[in-house]
Design a protein around this motif. Structure first.
Motif, PDB file in Angstrom:
ATOM      1  N   GLY A 195       0.884  -1.217  -0.057  1.00 47.47           N
ATOM      2  CA  GLY A 195       0.011  -0.020  -0.008  1.00 47.47           C
ATOM      3  C   GLY A 195       0.875   1.265   0.097  1.00 47.47           C
ATOM      4  O   GLY A 195       0.521   2.166  -0.697  1.00 47.47           O
ATOM      5  N   LEU A 196       1.885   1.389   0.808  1.00 47.45           N
ATOM      6  CA  LEU A 196       2.753   2.456   0.802  1.00 47.45           C
ATOM      7  C   LEU A 196       3.387   2.679  -0.594  1.00 47.45           C
ATOM      8  O   LEU A 196       3.562   3.724  -1.053  1.00 47.45           O
ATOM      9  N   LEU A 197       3.863   1.492  -1.106  1.00 48.10           N
ATOM     10  CA  LEU A 197       4.640   1.628  -2.469  1.00 48.10           C
ATOM     11  C   LEU A 197       3.462   2.133  -3.693  1.00 48.10           C
ATOM     12  O   LEU A 197       4.066   2.768  -4.385  1.00 48.10           O
ATOM     13  N   ALA A 345       6.752   0.698   9.010  1.00 45.57           N
ATOM     14  CA  ALA A 345       5.681   1.165   8.244  1.00 45.57           C
ATOM     15  C   ALA A 345       4.554   1.590   9.156  1.00 45.57           C
ATOM     16  O   ALA A 345       4.004   2.745   8.817  1.00 45.57           O
ATOM     17  N   ILE A 346       4.402   1.045  10.200  1.00 44.97           N
ATOM     18  CA  ILE A 346       3.422   1.310  11.172  1.00 44.97           C
ATOM     19  C   ILE A 346       3.528   2.788  11.805  1.00 44.97           C
ATOM     20  O   ILE A 346       2.573   3.630  11.717  1.00 44.97           O
ATOM     21  N   THR A 347       4.895   2.857  12.000  1.00 41.89           N
ATOM     22  CA  THR A 347       5.172   4.303  12.644  1.00 41.89           C
ATOM     23  C   THR A 347       5.015   5.579  11.523  1.00 41.89           C
ATOM     24  O   THR A 347       4.492   6.546  11.896  1.00 41.89           O
ATOM     25  N   LEU A 348       5.787   5.111  10.428  1.00 41.72           N
ATOM     26  CA  LEU A 348       5.618   6.146   9.277  1.00 41.72           C
ATOM     27  C   LEU A 348       3.903   6.386   8.934  1.00 41.72           C
ATOM     28  O   LEU A 348       3.583   7.658   8.956  1.00 41.72           O
ATOM     29  N   ILE A 349       3.208   5.214   9.156  1.00 36.92           N
ATOM     30  CA  ILE A 349       1.737   5.847   8.624  1.00 36.92           C
ATOM     31  C   ILE A 349       0.955   6.579   9.969  1.00 36.92           C
ATOM     32  O   ILE A 349       0.494   7.624   9.723  1.00 36.92           O
ATOM     33  N   ALA A 350       1.577   5.991  11.198  1.00 36.03           N
ATOM     34  CA  ALA A 350       0.903   6.775  12.300  1.00 36.03           C
ATOM     35  C   ALA A 350       1.350   8.048  12.338  1.00 36.03           C
ATOM     36  O   ALA A 350       0.387   9.174  12.458  1.00 36.03           O
ATOM     37  N   VAL A 351       2.634   8.525  12.324  1.00 37.52           N
ATOM     38  CA  VAL A 351       3.164   9.952  12.329  1.00 37.52           C
ATOM     39  C   VAL A 351       2.387  10.846  11.240  1.00 37.52           C
ATOM     40  O   VAL A 351       2.117  11.903  11.328  1.00 37.52           O
ATOM     41  N   THR A 352       2.207  10.205  10.088  1.00 35.71           N
ATOM     42  CA  THR A 352       1.659  10.837   8.932  1.00 35.71           C
ATOM     43  C   THR A 352       0.285  11.132   9.218  1.00 35.71           C
ATOM     44  O   THR A 352      -0.177  12.377   9.030  1.00 35.71           O
ATOM     45  N   MET A 353      -0.391  10.175   9.624  1.00 32.84           N
ATOM     46  CA  MET A 353      -2.049  10.314   9.957  1.00 32.84           C
ATOM     47  C   MET A 353      -2.065  11.500  11.111  1.00 32.84           C
ATOM     48  O   MET A 353      -3.200  12.132  11.079  1.00 32.84           O
ATOM     49  N   THR A 359       4.481  18.273  14.249  1.00 34.45           N
ATOM     50  CA  THR A 359       4.960  19.032  13.240  1.00 34.45           C
ATOM     51  C   THR A 359       6.468  19.203  13.205  1.00 34.45           C
ATOM     52  O   THR A 359       7.390  19.493  12.354  1.00 34.45           O
ATOM     53  N   ASN A 360       7.123  18.450  14.467  1.00 34.55           N
ATOM     54  CA  ASN A 360       8.438  18.515  14.773  1.00 34.55           C
ATOM     55  C   ASN A 360       9.013  17.412  14.019  1.00 34.55           C
ATOM     56  O   ASN A 360       9.111  16.077  14.093  1.00 34.55           O
ATOM     57  N   VAL A 361       9.885  17.723  12.938  1.00 32.88           N
ATOM     58  CA  VAL A 361      10.534  16.821  11.857  1.00 32.88           C
ATOM     59  C   VAL A 361      11.606  15.824  12.613  1.00 32.88           C
ATOM     60  O   VAL A 361      11.844  14.688  12.667  1.00 32.88           O
ATOM     61  N   ILE A 362      12.275  16.526  13.716  1.00 32.38           N
ATOM     62  CA  ILE A 362      13.145  15.681  14.666  1.00 32.38           C
ATOM     63  C   ILE A 362      12.566  14.558  15.425  1.00 32.38           C
ATOM     64  O   ILE A 362      12.771  13.404  15.575  1.00 32.38           O
ATOM     65  N   ALA A 363      11.028  14.914  16.009  1.00 35.20           N
ATOM     66  CA  ALA A 363      10.476  13.778  16.653  1.00 35.20           C
ATOM     67  C   ALA A 363      10.002  12.666  15.712  1.00 35.20           C
ATOM     68  O   ALA A 363       9.987  11.579  16.239  1.00 35.20           O
ATOM     69  N   VAL A 364       9.552  13.033  14.476  1.00 36.08           N
ATOM     70  CA  VAL A 364       9.204  12.224  13.621  1.00 36.08           C
ATOM     71  C   VAL A 364      10.549  11.398  13.126  1.00 36.08           C
ATOM     72  O   VAL A 364      10.443   9.889  13.163  1.00 36.08           O
TER      73      VAL A 364
END
Length: 415
Positions: A195-197, A345-353, A359-364
């Motif tokens: 789904g990500l790709l 993948a789950i972390t990327l999805i969660a922080v994006t949602m 909004t802090n890129v460092i935290a992401v």
């Protein structure tokens, strides 16, 4: 002229087809057989990661410009390139493509020709793949449009008949940690990674129909509901039927053999033939699509240094070697790989949602790197880390990721 209801239905069926892999069908019956009377919890867990996560992946990507790169470039361009390459290997020559070949042999050929050599038959399978991939023929796509509906019809018949006339009794298997086990089993579909790709394909389709801004997410949400209903019915129905086989088969029965057994029990010998043909051809169209996509990706990422033809042959050879190990060994190989990739993948999805709040890129970055590091650590050291919260059920990476995210929120970005 835009017709939101009609377009949502069309996109919904497209989403369903994207995530509905013939190879995925071997997991729900096995899950039901393992869990027995706790099958309902199993369905919930499997659907959450096998259906929910893939759809969230597409929704997450739609928050950018619809592509995977749009949600990973904030980590770093190099991270995007490396992770994308690893994901393409996972859904290509390492796991998904070999699984289609092995599944085809074990379900479509072995029940009828038990003495045929898997080494020879899978070589023929990949030669057929290469025939279509190197020609870039559209014939197989046309065939695929008819195969999915045919396979769905066969499955509906099996599931409905299996629900109305159960093939056995539901028994207790003494299963524990049912939800966590089912969540991890849902990883095996690999659809969240896909789904990500491939999210850009769905998003582009909606945009091409004239939708913009919030309208895109609205259509996605409506279509996602349609896809969820369809996939949950198939996965849930097969898990339910699998739960009725506890006292009918040996506990060590293979995933593919169980599906063949269920087909024969419900529809007789004709059931084995029908599902064998449908799954075999559907796996072929899937592997051709993955092989074409992978060959194109590696040609693009190497700026043509690795040609499309070379990539197709190399991926086929790698897939062939792994496919010869059989479905169950491929599944065992996939467990550590997916247990590393899915936390990321789950972390990327969660922080994006939740990007409105995060909004802090460092935290992401901290969160994503933590999920990766602890995903790797748990695979390397396993039970020695079971003292950590949730580690004994396969989710020990969650708390460190949350802590890393929290720490990152207190670090100011350099602008």
């Amino acid at each position: 002229m835009k017709n939101k209801r009609k377009d949502s239905i069309i996109v919904g069926f497209a989403l369903f087809s994207m995530f509905f892999g013939a190879g995925n069908l071997i997991f729900p019956p096995s899950l039901g057989n393992t869990l027995g009377d706790k099958y309902l919890l199993g369905i919930i867990g499997f659907v959450l990661t096998g259906v929910g996560l893939p759809l969230l992946a597409i929704l997450a990507c739609s928050k950018g410009n619809g592509t995977f790169e749009s949600i990973t470039n904030k980590i770093s361009p190099k991270f995007t390139l490396i992770l994308t390459t690893v994901l393409f290997f996972a859904i290509g020559p390492l796991l998904a493509i070999p699984r289609t070949a092995a599944t085809t042999f074990e379900i479509s050929i072995l029940p009828f020709f038990p003495n045929w050599s898997p080494v020879i038959m899978m070589a023929i399978y990949f030669l057929i793949n290469l025939f279509f991939v190197l020609r870039r023929s559209s014939i197989i796509d046309t065939i695929g449009k008819f195969l999915t509906p045919a396979l769905i019809i066969i499955l509906i018949i099996i599931i409905v008949k299996g629900i109305i006339n159960p093939i056995g009794d539901i028994a207790s298997t003494g299963a524990t940690n049912v939800i966590s086990y089912s969540l991890l089993e849902g990883y095996q579909t690999m659809d969240a990674l896909a789904g990500l790709l491939f999210s850009s394909v769905i998003t582009s389709s909606i945009v091409s129909k004239g939708y913009k801004g919030k309208e895109i997410n609205s259509v996605l949400l409506n279509s996602s509901f349609i896809a969820v209903i369809g996939l949950a019915f198939v996965y849930g129905g097969l898990t339910f039927i699998g739960a009725h086989t506890v006292n009918l088969v040996d506990s060590n029965i293979s995933n593919t053999a169980l599906l063949v057994f269920i087909s024969k029990k419900i529809l007789g010998t004709s059931g084995i033939l029908l599902i064998g043909i449908a799954i075999g051809l559907a796996c072929l169209t899937t592997s051709i699509g993955l092989l074409t996509t992978g060959s194109t990706f590696f040609e693009k990422v190497t700026n043509g240094k690795l040609s499309y033809k070379f990539n197709a042959i190399a991926i086929s050879l790698m897939s062939y070697i792994i496919a010869c190990q059989g479905v169950d060994k491929i599944v065992k190989l996939s467990v550590p790989i997916l247990n590393v990739l899915y936390p990321v993948a789950i972390t990327l999805i969660a922080v994006t949602m939740f990007n409105k709040f995060l909004t802090n890129v460092i935290a992401v970055r901290f969160a994503v790197y933590a999920s990766l590091i602890f995903g790797v650590l748990f695979q390397l050291f396993g039970s020695s880390l079971n003292f950590m919260p949730l580690a004994n059920i396969g989710f020990g990476w969650v708390l460190p990721t949350i802590i890393a995210l929290g720490i990152g929120c207190f670090i100011k970005e350099n602008k």
